[in-house]
Design a protein around this motif. Sequence first.
Motif, PDB file in Angstrom:
ATOM      1  N   LEU A   1      12.661  24.996   0.906  1.00 57.13           N
ATOM      2  CA  LEU A   1      13.383  24.300   2.085  1.00 57.13           C
ATOM      3  C   LEU A   1      12.597  24.592   3.114  1.00 57.13           C
ATOM      4  O   LEU A   1      13.077  24.734   4.744  1.00 57.13           O
ATOM      5  N   ARG A   2      12.954  25.880   2.222  1.00 52.58           N
ATOM      6  CA  ARG A   2      12.652  27.595   3.812  1.00 52.58           C
ATOM      7  C   ARG A   2      11.073  26.894   4.304  1.00 52.58           C
ATOM      8  O   ARG A   2      10.724  27.363   5.719  1.00 52.58           O
TER       9      ARG A   2
ATOM     10  N   ARG B   1       8.717  21.350   0.775  1.00 48.51           N
ATOM     11  CA  ARG B   1      10.074  20.732   2.054  1.00 48.51           C
ATOM     12  C   ARG B   1      10.149  19.781   0.376  1.00 48.51           C
ATOM     13  O   ARG B   1      11.480  18.995   0.668  1.00 48.51           O
ATOM     14  N   GLU B   2       9.108  18.683   0.961  1.00 45.96           N
ATOM     15  CA  GLU B   2      10.151  16.774   0.217  1.00 45.96           C
ATOM     16  C   GLU B   2      10.390  17.296  -1.396  1.00 45.96           C
ATOM     17  O   GLU B   2      11.221  16.822  -1.632  1.00 45.96           O
TER      18      GLU B   2
ATOM     19  N   THR C   1      13.575  19.889  -1.420  1.00 46.94           N
ATOM     20  CA  THR C   1      14.632  18.061  -0.933  1.00 46.94           C
ATOM     21  C   THR C   1      15.121  17.366  -2.302  1.00 46.94           C
ATOM     22  O   THR C   1      16.407  17.532  -2.700  1.00 46.94           O
ATOM     23  N   LEU C   2      13.691  17.240  -3.507  1.00 42.74           N
ATOM     24  CA  LEU C   2      14.223  16.627  -4.305  1.00 42.74           C
ATOM     25  C   LEU C   2      14.665  17.155  -4.948  1.00 42.74           C
ATOM     26  O   LEU C   2      15.774  16.534  -6.091  1.00 42.74           O
ATOM     27  N   LYS C   3      15.062  18.511  -5.804  1.00 48.22           N
ATOM     28  CA  LYS C   3      14.724  19.254  -6.540  1.00 48.22           C
ATOM     29  C   LYS C   3      16.430  19.565  -5.688  1.00 48.22           C
ATOM     30  O   LYS C   3      17.496  19.456  -7.289  1.00 48.22           O
ATOM     31  N   ALA C   4      16.774  19.808  -4.424  1.00 47.50           N
ATOM     32  CA  ALA C   4      18.608  20.091  -4.198  1.00 47.50           C
ATOM     33  C   ALA C   4      19.100  19.365  -4.901  1.00 47.50           C
ATOM     34  O   ALA C   4      20.903  19.076  -4.259  1.00 47.50           O
ATOM     35  N   ILE C   5      18.380  17.998  -4.483  1.00 48.28           N
ATOM     36  CA  ILE C   5      19.766  16.680  -4.955  1.00 48.28           C
ATOM     37  C   ILE C   5      19.373  15.945  -5.982  1.00 48.28           C
ATOM     38  O   ILE C   5      19.806  14.905  -6.656  1.00 48.28           O
TER      39      ILE C   5
ATOM     40  N   PRO D   1      13.718  25.748  -5.401  1.00 48.42           N
ATOM     41  CA  PRO D   1      14.065  24.992  -3.962  1.00 48.42           C
ATOM     42  C   PRO D   1      14.327  25.924  -3.192  1.00 48.42           C
ATOM     43  O   PRO D   1      14.121  25.359  -1.531  1.00 48.42           O
TER      44      PRO D   1
ATOM     45  N   TRP E   1      16.786  16.169  -8.514  1.00 51.55           N
ATOM     46  CA  TRP E   1      15.983  16.379  -9.400  1.00 51.55           C
ATOM     47  C   TRP E   1      15.031  16.994 -10.516  1.00 51.55           C
ATOM     48  O   TRP E   1      15.337  18.741 -10.103  1.00 51.55           O
TER      49      TRP E   1
END
Lengths: 519, 223
Positions: free
Chosen positions: A515-516, A365-366, A369-373, A511, A375
């Motif tokens: 996240l899921r 999940r970490e 999240t990094l991919k979502a923001i 991603p 990275w």
Amino acid sequence: MFLTYLRRELFGRRKQTAIIAAGMALAIGLVIIVNAFSQGVQSAQSKVLESVYGVGTDMTVTLTPVAPTAPSGPQSFGFDRNSGTNVSGTQKVSQSRLTGGIGGGQFMPTSDLATVEQTTGVKGAAGTLALQNITFSGQIPQAFQVPLPASGAGGGPSVQKMQPRTKLNRGGTNGNGGSSFNVDRFSVLGVDLSKTAVGPLSAITVSNGVGLTSTDTGTYKAVLDSNYATSAKLSTGGSINIGGQDFSIVGLVTPSTSDSSSASDAYISLDVAQKLSGNADKLSTIYVQANSNKDIANVKASLASVLTADTVKTQSDLASSVSGSLASASSLVSGLGYWLSIAVLIAAFLIAILFTISGVSRRTREFGTLKAIGWKNRRIMAQVLGESFIQSMLGGLIGIGIGLVGIFAINRDNLTLQGSASAGSLFSGFGRRAVAGGANANGFPSPVGDPATLPQGAFGGSGRRSVETVQTITMHLPVALNVILLAVALSIVGGLLAGAFGGWRASRLSPAAALRSVN
Amino acid sequence: MYELSNVSKTYKQRNRLVEALQSVDLQIADGQMVAIQGPTGGGKSTLLQLLGALDRPSSGTITLGDVDISSLPDSKLVEIRSHKIGFVFQTFNLIPTLNALENVEIALQGEKISSSARIERAEAALASVGLSDRTRHLPSELSGGQQQRVAIARALVKNPEILLADEPTGNLDEQTRDDIMDLLEGLWREKGLTLVVVTHDSAIAKRAQRRLVIQAGKIREAS
């Protein structure tokens, strides 16, 4: 920020960091110790070999033994029964002989040395003639001396042939007519005194008196092994009879590499040894030094192709002749130690990879999240790779510490190993010790002690003579820079391998799926 | 402006296909605040992920401005996420080993700016959510509401055009929920963001300009 994140993750996930680092440390420490041990054993083996073959000797050339084409019969002692003095019916005899190979025919011609010296890649070569001096002294009853045809290499009248007992007078109860004699022997090495850089002369140092120099060529001067001199009660300034000729003892020598016996009991000039033993232009061993280690294999091949009757051995071939606990340690290191190191190293790599992948799974999940923001995959890969790299390097550094402590501990304990090496050359069968004989009630000479304990070929026949030195070597494990660098390299490889697997897995995460994740 | 045309999304889950979205047609204007409601498993989060360029539709097209993000390669989607879109998650998704400031800074990792400029922007973002005095605290040292504020600061530090919030108050008490929604609404008005909020909470949905309901993968305007 990269370093901050790295540092925080390593501190924040101490357990994972500790396990990966500990696994790597154990493996690296073991690799360093085993490697150092291996080098220590090799060094010890070299010391043993150097005492026999000389410092800097890369190869030896010896005649390949061949079986006699026709039976030569029992070996003759070749002593003159008529020499000495006759007292009350008993002939007192004291004679020395310098003897070589079987029938004098198992030596190389000196032309082989010239061939060696002309071979490309040879830096230097020295020929030697290894002999045995046999001294026969005592008394023999006249009646024992039955005229017999000459036999043996010595020619002339001989007393060695044992005749049927019925033809012999037996010793009386008062001792008249009985026989009593000693057969004493010691090894003699004829060396080319102009060649000190390679061969046995390079392996000895003068401990008393002076050594032999090229100006002593052709003279009756000898230097003795100090251990032999002590046991034979000989000293510098005295004389020793070799081959019936008195030699001045000009010095005593010890091996330069250890405190054990050197390769021979006595060293004399090569040409004198050849003359006294009747082996003119003959050599038993040629010691060869190559221009460099890289040339050894080529030189060996070249020599083997031109000296077809000879056997060429390199140091690595010779290492197999080392025996004793040193050989056991060597096989232990090359066997168990080597494979144990590899097994532990593989286990450490696997632990690092599995824990890194497991860590990535826990941080799904970490990473999502990094991919979502925003990275990029390569940045996530670099993050995982960096963490894994630091963990492994940390393990590597600890491992180097463990290795150094292990080496220090072994060196501090002064671990000793015994090793012996035999430099083979053919001799008529006499070992390196005196054999006393006496007449039994039937007037036959018999060796003292159990015949089974005598060296092989102690009487009669022929055997392979071994110049064997037993040495006690104190193991010293070196701390080699290349081993430290190897440890660092292995740590890097382990870290990169684990990081590559983990990073690849992290970068492959979708991603949305990450996240899921319920992690 | 978002424009979704005949968008469907199908998942393979344990050897069976799940149609999360079915032929969705939708337009969201720039600067609009939209609330998406619906039962669990109805497709809300899937729609949000498609809007956030985290995933691609199985069929149909999604355009953001004049770019068809449904057919862009991953590298381009990363660029869009990095510069145009901010995310806020129900579980905050802060990195537990980093403090509040570093959690915000991390969103600027790809920006070609100096370290001091990055810290300055992160501090400003935390100040805008009222956490100037909590910059050095780890997530575990912050309350749920404070953690969500850090997450909002992280989403806004890049000055995105769009803010996507997936159940942003789902883990918060009523008072904190209202505080967070006040904050989001204030930032929406102040920055002119396009704000899409997925929520179960009708009280929150009622604060949006436009309310949509997704049920069994189909979307409709709430009555």
